[in-house]
Each structure stands twice: as structure tokens, then as C-alpha cells.
Motif scaffolding. Structure first.
Motif, mmCIF file in Angstrom:
data_model
loop_
_atom_site.group_PDB
_atom_site.id
_atom_site.type_symbol
_atom_site.label_atom_id
_atom_site.label_comp_id
_atom_site.label_asym_id
_atom_site.label_seq_id
_atom_site.Cartn_x
_atom_site.Cartn_y
_atom_site.Cartn_z
ATOM 1 N N ALA A 1 1.484 27.496 -14.999
ATOM 2 C CA ALA A 1 0.674 28.184 -15.758
ATOM 3 C C ALA A 1 -0.387 29.166 -15.129
ATOM 4 O O ALA A 1 -1.056 30.016 -15.918
ATOM 5 N N GLY A 2 -0.315 29.234 -13.871
ATOM 6 C CA GLY A 2 -1.061 30.151 -13.254
ATOM 7 C C GLY A 2 -2.553 29.513 -13.045
ATOM 8 O O GLY A 2 -3.413 30.301 -12.483
ATOM 9 N N ASP A 3 -2.891 28.251 -13.488
ATOM 10 C CA ASP A 3 -4.303 27.672 -13.291
ATOM 11 C C ASP A 3 -4.349 26.871 -11.975
ATOM 12 O O ASP A 3 -4.257 25.992 -11.849
ATOM 13 N N ARG A 4 -4.526 27.765 -10.984
ATOM 14 C CA ARG A 4 -4.674 27.306 -9.545
ATOM 15 C C ARG A 4 -5.974 26.169 -9.484
ATOM 16 O O ARG A 4 -5.693 25.377 -8.514
ATOM 17 N N GLU A 5 -6.962 26.605 -10.136
ATOM 18 C CA GLU A 5 -8.153 25.688 -9.848
ATOM 19 C C GLU A 5 -7.730 24.319 -10.288
ATOM 20 O O GLU A 5 -8.099 23.214 -9.378
ATOM 21 N N SER A 6 -7.066 23.825 -11.384
ATOM 22 C CA SER A 6 -6.804 22.740 -11.662
ATOM 23 C C SER A 6 -5.716 22.142 -11.088
ATOM 24 O O SER A 6 -5.847 20.795 -10.499
ATOM 25 N N ALA A 7 -4.969 22.997 -10.427
ATOM 26 C CA ALA A 7 -3.951 22.370 -9.447
ATOM 27 C C ALA A 7 -4.672 21.989 -8.228
ATOM 28 O O ALA A 7 -4.275 20.830 -7.624
ATOM 29 N N PHE A 8 -5.462 22.928 -7.841
ATOM 30 C CA PHE A 8 -5.974 22.476 -6.395
ATOM 31 C C PHE A 8 -6.891 20.917 -6.693
ATOM 32 O O PHE A 8 -7.094 20.193 -5.776
ATOM 33 N N LEU A 9 -7.529 20.980 -7.688
ATOM 34 C CA LEU A 9 -8.311 19.683 -8.120
ATOM 35 C C LEU A 9 -7.558 18.613 -7.998
ATOM 36 O O LEU A 9 -7.789 17.437 -7.329
ATOM 37 N N TRP A 10 -6.283 18.720 -8.908
ATOM 38 C CA TRP A 10 -5.184 17.479 -8.753
ATOM 39 C C TRP A 10 -4.792 16.967 -7.132
ATOM 40 O O TRP A 10 -4.514 15.979 -7.054
ATOM 41 N N VAL A 11 -4.278 18.014 -6.662
ATOM 42 C CA VAL A 11 -4.060 18.057 -5.417
ATOM 43 C C VAL A 11 -5.230 17.228 -4.428
ATOM 44 O O VAL A 11 -4.468 16.472 -3.720
ATOM 45 N N MET A 12 -6.298 17.677 -4.492
ATOM 46 C CA MET A 12 -7.336 17.130 -4.029
ATOM 47 C C MET A 12 -7.649 15.416 -4.104
ATOM 48 O O MET A 12 -7.613 14.646 -3.207
ATOM 49 N N ILE A 13 -7.257 15.264 -5.626
ATOM 50 C CA ILE A 13 -7.368 13.720 -5.970
ATOM 51 C C ILE A 13 -6.252 13.138 -5.349
ATOM 52 O O ILE A 13 -6.441 11.912 -5.139
ATOM 53 N N ILE A 14 -5.121 13.493 -5.402
ATOM 54 C CA ILE A 14 -4.014 12.810 -4.712
ATOM 55 C C ILE A 14 -4.162 12.604 -3.134
ATOM 56 O O ILE A 14 -3.674 11.546 -2.840
ATOM 57 N N VAL A 15 -4.576 13.853 -2.475
ATOM 58 C CA VAL A 15 -4.597 13.459 -1.229
ATOM 59 C C VAL A 15 -5.794 12.456 -0.987
ATOM 60 O O VAL A 15 -5.464 11.726 0.103
ATOM 61 N N CYS A 16 -6.840 12.507 -1.390
ATOM 62 C CA CYS A 16 -7.886 11.498 -1.199
ATOM 63 C C CYS A 16 -7.462 10.217 -1.640
ATOM 64 O O CYS A 16 -7.762 9.277 -0.726
ATOM 65 N N PHE A 17 -6.845 9.867 -2.725
ATOM 66 C CA PHE A 17 -6.281 8.667 -3.013
ATOM 67 C C PHE A 17 -5.262 8.118 -1.899
ATOM 68 O O PHE A 17 -5.265 6.919 -1.500
ATOM 69 N N SER A 18 -4.483 8.987 -1.546
ATOM 70 C CA SER A 18 -3.426 8.793 -0.693
ATOM 71 C C SER A 18 -4.234 8.492 0.807
ATOM 72 O O SER A 18 -3.846 7.548 1.458
ATOM 73 N N PHE A 19 -5.109 9.150 1.198
ATOM 74 C CA PHE A 19 -5.957 9.020 2.502
ATOM 75 C C PHE A 19 -6.751 7.584 2.567
ATOM 76 O O PHE A 19 -6.468 7.024 3.458
ATOM 77 N N ILE B 1 0.815 -1.124 -0.038
ATOM 78 C CA ILE B 1 -0.134 -0.093 0.089
ATOM 79 C C ILE B 1 1.000 1.204 -0.007
ATOM 80 O O ILE B 1 0.673 2.220 -0.917
ATOM 81 N N LEU B 2 1.856 1.113 0.811
ATOM 82 C CA LEU B 2 2.803 2.532 1.098
ATOM 83 C C LEU B 2 3.660 2.566 -0.320
ATOM 84 O O LEU B 2 3.767 3.711 -1.040
ATOM 85 N N SER B 3 4.071 1.748 -1.055
ATOM 86 C CA SER B 3 4.700 1.615 -2.130
ATOM 87 C C SER B 3 3.704 2.171 -3.396
ATOM 88 O O SER B 3 4.114 3.090 -4.429
ATOM 89 N N PHE B 4 2.470 1.659 -3.470
ATOM 90 C CA PHE B 4 1.736 2.331 -4.465
ATOM 91 C C PHE B 4 1.217 3.700 -4.226
ATOM 92 O O PHE B 4 1.224 4.280 -5.441
ATOM 93 N N ALA B 5 1.117 4.097 -3.182
ATOM 94 C CA ALA B 5 0.914 5.404 -2.553
ATOM 95 C C ALA B 5 2.070 6.302 -3.261
ATOM 96 O O ALA B 5 1.648 7.652 -3.541
ATOM 97 N N ARG B 6 3.130 5.816 -2.964
ATOM 98 C CA ARG B 6 4.469 6.567 -3.368
ATOM 99 C C ARG B 6 4.704 6.575 -4.826
ATOM 100 O O ARG B 6 5.145 7.775 -5.322
ATOM 101 N N ALA B 7 4.255 5.497 -5.617
ATOM 102 C CA ALA B 7 4.489 5.427 -6.931
ATOM 103 C C ALA B 7 3.346 6.300 -7.622
ATOM 104 O O ALA B 7 3.674 6.878 -8.571
ATOM 105 N N LEU B 8 2.315 6.421 -6.933
ATOM 106 C CA LEU B 8 1.017 7.336 -7.538
ATOM 107 C C LEU B 8 1.488 8.767 -7.469
ATOM 108 O O LEU B 8 1.288 9.584 -8.295
ATOM 109 N N GLY B 9 2.377 9.347 -6.417
ATOM 110 C CA GLY B 9 2.582 10.698 -6.346
ATOM 111 C C GLY B 9 4.035 10.955 -6.734
ATOM 112 O O GLY B 9 4.301 12.031 -6.457
#
Length: 227
Positions: free
Chosen positions: A185-203, A148-156
Motif C-alpha cells: 500500500a506504500g505505507d512504509r511507516e507502518s511497515a517499519f513499525l511492524w518490522v521493528m516490533i518483530i525484530v525486537c521480539f526476536s532479539f 524459543i526458536l520455534s516460538f520466534a519462527r511461528a511469530l514471524g
């Protein structure tokens, strides 16, 4: 509309990387546990990607798999290159996540009561059968946690991936790279969405590991109480 290709590329990279890490981590942990000399040196080499900056790991991967390397020249004969390909990202994710699997599984193997192994050898079991019938089942909670830890690390993974695979949208752009690109690119909305997806996966993965650990502890306690 948000392009979901980085999500699918990340999963496409993380899944095979986890499989490779699973096999290599178990084999490496078993080998090191059996060693009588040189454990510290080999352990240091296996753990090195964990403490090195990812960009340094990526640089070494470029040296090992670049077009001028022996591996790169061999595969170039077949018209294939690991550089700027999702296969290169798999290699990067495997290397950086391997130490987590290795260290976790090694710890699980070392916690096995040696008397079980001595008894099995006394009964005439081969080392391969001892490993398959005794070591793997007893170390399974640690193996699952390491997976599980390896998958989370590989994903991020970001640093080593961008060094060897680059940032090609729809081909090698993983979620972590997409965050970097969106911020640049200054697109903080897209960056935030990807960050939340990664955080949710990891959590979710960490939550699953914690639930599994708690379940194993309760199971052991119940067996102890039954005795």
C-alpha cells in the motif's frame, strides 16, 4: 493510529503453535532416537518443512486441509473450515516451526551419556520412567532452546500462513502479513513499525536463549569444579 490487531493475532497464533510444536517435537525426537532402522528417511521427512519454500508448505497444507480434502470435508459438516481462519494460521506456524524443535531436541537427546540409560535399565526402570526422570531433565536446556526458536519462527511465519489463512484484517492478518500489506500500500511507516516490533521480539527471545545457555555452561563448570 496503528492498528495493533496483527500483534494480538500473531501471539494468538504463535502461542498454541509453540505448544503443539513442543509436544510433537519431543515425541518425534524421542521416537527417531530410539529407531534402529529408517532414521535417515524419517528424519528427512520431519526436517523437510525447514528447507522447502514456505509457499510450497502452504500449498500442501491447502491440499491437506482444504474444503475438498478429507479433513476439510469432515469439519465442514460442523460448519468449520481451516481455510481463511486463525486456526489455519496455527497449523501453518506449527508445521514450519516443528523442524526447529525436533532437530534441537533430537540433538539434546543424542548428547545424553548412554551409560546413564543403561544403568537405569539395569536397575529395572521402565522406558517411560527413564524418559521422564532422566532424558527430559538432562535434555531440558536443548528443549528450552528449541521452544524459543520455534516460538520466534511461528511469530514471524508469512508464506505458509498467507496461503492457508489469507490476509483478513482483524482475523488472520499477522505481523508479517501486515508488513507485506503496508509495503504493497506504500505505507512504509507502518511497515517499519511492524518490522521493528518483530525484530525486537526476536532479539529478546534470542537474548533469553543465549543467557540461558551461558547460565547452563557456568552451572556445569561450577559442578565440575566442585567435584
Amino acid at each position: 493510529m496503528l492498528d495493533l490487531s496483527p500483534l494480538w493475532i500473531s501471539l494468538k497464533v504463535a502461542l498454541p503453535a509453540t505448544i503443539f510444536t513442543f509436544v510433537l517435537g519431543i515425541c518425534a525426537a524421542r521416537t527417531v532416537v530410539k529407531l534402529k532402522h529408517g532414521q535417515a528417511v524419517i528424519d528427512g521427512l520431519f526436517t523437510l518443512p525447514l528447507v522447502l519454500p514456505p509457499t510450497v508448505v502452504g500449498f500442501f497444507l491447502l491440499l491437506a486441509f482444504g474444503k475438498n480434502s478429507l479433513v476439510g470435508q469432515f469439519f465442514s459438516q460442523f460448519g468449520f473450515s481451516f481455510i481463511f481462519s486463525w486456526q489455519g494460521a496455527v497449523i501453518a506456524s506449527t508445521v514450519v516451526s516443528f523442524p526447529l524443535m525436533y532437530r534441537t531436541v533430537r540433538g539434546a537427546f543424542e548428547q545424553i551419556n548412554p551409560e546413564y540409560l543403561y544403568a537405569a535399565r539395569t536397575l529395572g526402570m521402565t522406558e517411560r520412567k527413564i524418559f521422564r526422570k532422566i532424558m527430559l531433565p538432562l535434555a531440558w536446556p536443548g528443549i528450552l532452546a528449541g521452544t524459543i526458536l520455534s516460538f520466534a519462527r511461528a511469530l514471524g511465519e508469512f508464506g505458509a500462513t498467507i496461503m492457508i489463512a489469507g490476509n483478513i484484517p482483524g482475523k488472520t492478518q499477522t505481523m508479517s502479513v501486515a508488513v507485506y500489506t503496508a509495503v504493497q500500500a506504500g505505507d512504509r511507516e507502518s511497515a517499519f513499525l511492524w518490522v521493528m516490533i518483530i525484530v525486537c521480539f526476536s532479539f529478546v527471545m534470542m537474548l533469553a536463549m543465549n543467557f540461558w545457555t551461558s547460565f547452563q555452561v557456568r552451572l556445569i563448570r561450577q559442578k565440575g569444579a566442585a567435584k
